[in-house]
Design a protein around this motif. Structure first.
Motif, PDB file in Angstrom:
ATOM      1  N   PRO A   1      -9.912 -26.546 -14.203  1.00  0.00           N
ATOM      2  CA  PRO A   1     -11.341 -26.332 -13.911  1.00  0.00           C
ATOM      3  C   PRO A   1     -11.509 -25.425 -12.705  1.00  0.00           C
ATOM      4  O   PRO A   1     -10.792 -25.576 -11.705  1.00  0.00           O
ATOM      5  N   GLU A  48     -13.616 -25.382 -10.482  1.00  0.00           N
ATOM      6  CA  GLU A  48     -13.938 -26.131  -9.265  1.00  0.00           C
ATOM      7  C   GLU A  48     -12.675 -26.609  -8.555  1.00  0.00           C
ATOM      8  O   GLU A  48     -12.604 -26.596  -7.320  1.00  0.00           O
ATOM      9  N   GLU A  49     -11.670 -27.027  -9.340  1.00  0.00           N
ATOM     10  CA  GLU A  49     -10.422 -27.483  -8.741  1.00  0.00           C
ATOM     11  C   GLU A  49      -9.651 -26.324  -8.121  1.00  0.00           C
ATOM     12  O   GLU A  49      -9.081 -26.439  -7.032  1.00  0.00           O
ATOM     13  N   ARG A  85     -20.349 -21.591 -11.431  1.00  0.00           N
ATOM     14  CA  ARG A  85     -19.673 -22.848 -11.110  1.00  0.00           C
ATOM     15  C   ARG A  85     -18.862 -22.716  -9.828  1.00  0.00           C
ATOM     16  O   ARG A  85     -18.840 -23.632  -8.990  1.00  0.00           O
ATOM     17  N   THR A 109     -18.615 -18.931 -15.081  1.00  0.00           N
ATOM     18  CA  THR A 109     -17.557 -19.314 -14.139  1.00  0.00           C
ATOM     19  C   THR A 109     -17.967 -18.990 -12.707  1.00  0.00           C
ATOM     20  O   THR A 109     -17.734 -19.787 -11.785  1.00  0.00           O
ATOM     21  N   LYS A 157      -7.808 -21.074 -17.642  1.00  0.00           N
ATOM     22  CA  LYS A 157      -8.747 -21.954 -18.343  1.00  0.00           C
ATOM     23  C   LYS A 157      -8.243 -23.380 -18.470  1.00  0.00           C
ATOM     24  O   LYS A 157      -9.000 -24.267 -18.875  1.00  0.00           O
TER      25      LYS A 157
END
Length: 310
Positions: free
Chosen positions: A113, A115-116, A145, A142, A110
């Motif tokens: 991100p 996405e990273e 995303r 999650t 957590k």
């Protein structure tokens, strides 16, 4: 457990793959000390290279254990680019000569991100370390995303008559979306031994010690669910393990149960669940029993709860 027995069971399981399909074999960098489970699979595929193409090996990683002075992989995720690269390379080495087909984030970090983390995994995938990306114990949000960065092949979550939570259903709903279409790998589908036809005394001591739902004060209540499903299994004319697996399969067309066993007889019985045909009435009764059950105790120890539904 003798490797011969494990290999016999694993060989049988992989050979159940239909032509043109692959059998999911689930592993992780934290299954045993020093990547023991991956190294066992390495030995297996060295002995049976002809079975390699019939197996889709999924490896959970990203738990920080391959960083310098980090000690063994733990249940503390690290999705930094450095840690993910070390994890991927370390797992690939341990599994060799078998290729790592899917690399899953073992738990969601957590602090990074998603996405990273996904961008790092895409880079590693494109370098050729593995073919597909997966997630484990992720929330529905999650997952939504993550797929904005790259397709997700597998999502590993716990599904069983004892683990049927609101978030479970949300993850299933997202996985079934046309733009996602991820396979749900349902782990512990028979409730860590609760629904395999053995008595409480036969459930491994480590399970009773580690998982709150099996501790004596909670099991006295949770056994009620086991008892009800035993009665229903008898009415349906199937063993309780096959009833549990058939129900898990019914929860979504995307679900692939991944029961764990080292014994050939158990594997054969589990596969027989595919042929179990429960009536709509039986499934409705099963679902009613599951949803009305009051489960005492959490899925994981308190120290691990922050990692659930990351």
């Amino acid at each position: 457990m003798p490797a011969r027995q494990c290999f016999e069971t694993l060989k049988y399981v992989i050979q159940q793959a239909k032509p043109g399909e692959k059998m999911v074999i689930n592993s992780a960098e934290f299954y045993g000390p020093d990547s023991a489970n991956l190294k066992l699979l390495s030995r297996f595929f060295t002995r049976y290279p002809e079975l390699s193409e019939q197996a889709l090996v999924v490896v959970k990683g990203g738990m920080g254990g391959f960083k310098a002075n980090a000690g063994p992989p733990s249940m503390q995720p690290d999705s930094s680019s450095e840690a993910l690269r070390l994890s991927v390379e370390g797992n690939a080495k341990a599994l060799s000569p078998k290729r790592m087909d899917v690399f899953e984030l073992g738990r969601i970090d957590k602090s990074v991100p998603i996405e990273e983390a996904m961008k790092t995994l895409v880079k590693l995938r494109d370098e050729g370390w593995f073919d597909y990306i997966g997630l484990s114990e992720c929330s529905a949000a999650t997952l939504e995303r993550a797929v904005t960065v790259s397709p997700i092949l597998t999502v590993e979550i716990e599904i069983s008559p004892m683990a049927w939570e609101e978030e479970t259903r949300k993850v299933l709903a997202v996985a079934e979306k046309p733009g996602v279409n991820a396979a749900i790998l349902a782990y512990s589908p028979m409730g860590r031994g609760a629904f395999v036809g053995i008595s409480y005394e036969d459930i491994p001591a480590i399970v009773k010690k580690m998982f709150p739902r099996f501790q004596e004060e909670n099991w006295a209540n949770n056994k009620k669910l086991q008892d009800k499903l035993k009665v229903l299994a008898e009415q349906c004319g199937v063993p309780i393990n096959q009833l549990a697996l058939a129900w898990v399969l019914s929860t979504s067309p995307n679900v692939v149960p991944i029961p764990g066993t080292t014994k050939l007889a158990n594997a054969e019985s589990n596969f027989a669940a595919i042929s179990v045909e429960l009536s709509d009435e039986d499934l409705a009764e099963m679902t009613k029993i599951v949803e009305e059950a009051e489960i005492h105790g959490q899925r994981f120890p308190e120290a691990h709860n922050h990692l659930n539904w990351g």
